[in-house]
Design a protein around this motif. Structure first.
Motif, PDB file in Angstrom:
ATOM      1  N   ASN A 161       4.991  -0.771   1.428  1.00  0.00           N
ATOM      2  CA  ASN A 161       5.922   0.202   2.018  1.00  0.00           C
ATOM      3  C   ASN A 161       7.405  -0.179   2.059  1.00  0.00           C
ATOM      4  N   PRO A 162       7.897  -1.381   2.149  1.00  0.00           N
ATOM      5  CA  PRO A 162       7.289  -2.667   1.804  1.00  0.00           C
ATOM      6  C   PRO A 162       6.680  -3.457   2.948  1.00  0.00           C
ATOM      7  N   PRO A 209       7.205   3.039  -1.263  1.00  0.00           N
ATOM      8  CA  PRO A 209       6.917   3.516   0.101  1.00  0.00           C
ATOM      9  C   PRO A 209       6.166   4.839   0.180  1.00  0.00           C
ATOM     10  N   PRO A 210       6.597   5.901  -0.516  1.00  0.00           N
ATOM     11  CA  PRO A 210       5.849   7.174  -0.381  1.00  0.00           C
ATOM     12  C   PRO A 210       4.393   7.045  -0.823  1.00  0.00           C
ATOM     13  N   LEU A 211       4.159   6.346  -1.939  1.00  0.00           N
ATOM     14  CA  LEU A 211       2.802   6.189  -2.431  1.00  0.00           C
ATOM     15  C   LEU A 211       1.973   5.328  -1.481  1.00  0.00           C
ATOM     16  N   HIS A 216      -2.450   4.923   2.253  1.00  0.00           N
ATOM     17  CA  HIS A 216      -2.939   4.405   3.533  1.00  0.00           C
ATOM     18  C   HIS A 216      -3.453   5.527   4.424  1.00  0.00           C
ATOM     19  N   LYS A 217      -2.812   6.678   4.359  1.00  0.00           N
ATOM     20  CA  LYS A 217      -3.175   7.791   5.230  1.00  0.00           C
ATOM     21  C   LYS A 217      -4.440   8.492   4.756  1.00  0.00           C
ATOM     22  N   LEU A 266       1.168  14.895   1.167  1.00  0.00           N
ATOM     23  CA  LEU A 266       0.372  13.672   1.363  1.00  0.00           C
ATOM     24  C   LEU A 266       1.162  12.535   1.978  1.00  0.00           C
ATOM     25  N   ASP A 267       2.471  12.655   2.012  1.00  0.00           N
ATOM     26  CA  ASP A 267       3.326  11.598   2.558  1.00  0.00           C
ATOM     27  C   ASP A 267       3.552  11.869   4.038  1.00  0.00           C
TER      28      ASP A 267
END
Length: 272
Positions: A161-162, A209-211, A216-217, A266-267
């Motif tokens: 994300n980092p 970060p977005p990915l 993770h979500k 998704l983000d």
């Protein structure tokens, strides 16, 4: 017998040495239940005795006259007096029954009710001790965490994300897998540990970060990535393969992918 039917049990005849304990006997004698039963017994005796005395007093002249009658005349008269006294006493007993039976049923149901401690004990026996269950869940989480950490060296890339999130992806064309799967994921301290293990085992780490937030979500361990993220993850894996070829064969170092096509839905950060 009308309420419960005929019930024969030899349990009451079994020897119990606890009955010989004087302290327990005295405690039973002066318990609330014993005092209530004593009061009921005294009340019954007064009621029945009073009814019997009233019947005899009411027919006192007839009772005294029995001595002046012949045997053949006295016997029917005595039967009539005894029958009347019996019916009066039975009527008094029926009145006692109408009062005592509801109380006995209420007292019996009350005794069947469990205390809070008994409810907790039954819950522990049927569902298991909460402390034991909590310990088992803790051991299961620790075992799952160890398996997850052991799978990180086999990953193809770790997306971060980092600092808040880290997700380790692995692509395998064996077993019919058609998309990369998540072999490890975590946030904060767990994400830091995932990055450390990845660095120790030379697993590529990519800051996206977005990915990372989307993975993770919307994924769990062992899940394939969502279809909406195929293109973004494909660009990441393409970069990883180019990086490995650069490290083994040399040439121009590949550039990290820039803006990855991650749907805003998704983000979590974009959705907020």
């Amino acid at each position: 017998m009308l309420l419960n039917g005929w019930l024969f049990s030899a349990e009451a005849m079994m020897p119990q040495f606890s009955r010989m304990n004087p302290a327990a006997g005295i405690a039973r004698m002066f318990s609330t239940h014993s005092l209530v039963e004593l009061a009921k017994a005294v009340g019954k005796a007064i009621l029945v005795g009073g009814i019997a005395a009233w019947v005899i007093w009411y027919h006192r002249d007839d009772v005294m006259a029995l001595g002046t009658l012949s045997i053949t005349a006295a016997i029917p008269q005595m039967g009539h007096l005894v029958g009347g006294c019996f019916m009066a006493i039975v009527g008094a007993m029926l009145l006692i029954v109408l009062i005592d039976v509801p109380f006995q049923l209420w007292d019996h149901n009350k005794k069947l009710m469990m205390t809070k401690e008994e409810v907790r004990q039954e819950s522990r026996e049927t569902e298991g001790d909460p402390m034991v269950k909590g310990r088992i869940r803790q051991l299961q989480r620790e075992a799952a965490r160890r398996r997850m950490m052991a799978a990180i060296p086999t990953a193809d890339v770790v997306v971060t994300n980092p600092t808040h999130y880290a997700v380790a992806l692995k692509y395998s064309d064996k077993g019919g897998a058609s998309a990369p799967i998540v072999v490890a994921k975590g946030s904060h301290l767990m994400a830091q540990r995932i990055r450390e293990i990845a660095q120790e085992n030379h697993v590529p780490i990519l800051e996206a970060p977005p990915l990372a937030r989307a993975l993770h979500k919307h994924t769990e361990l062992g899940d394939a990535i969502p279809e909406a993220l195929y293109i973004a993850v494909a660009e990441v894996l393409a970069y990883v393969y180019q990086l490995r070829r650069y490290e083994t064969q040399g040439g121009a170092r590949p550039e990290q992918p820039g803006e990855l096509p991650v749907p805003a839905a998704l983000d979590p950060a974009a959705a907020v």
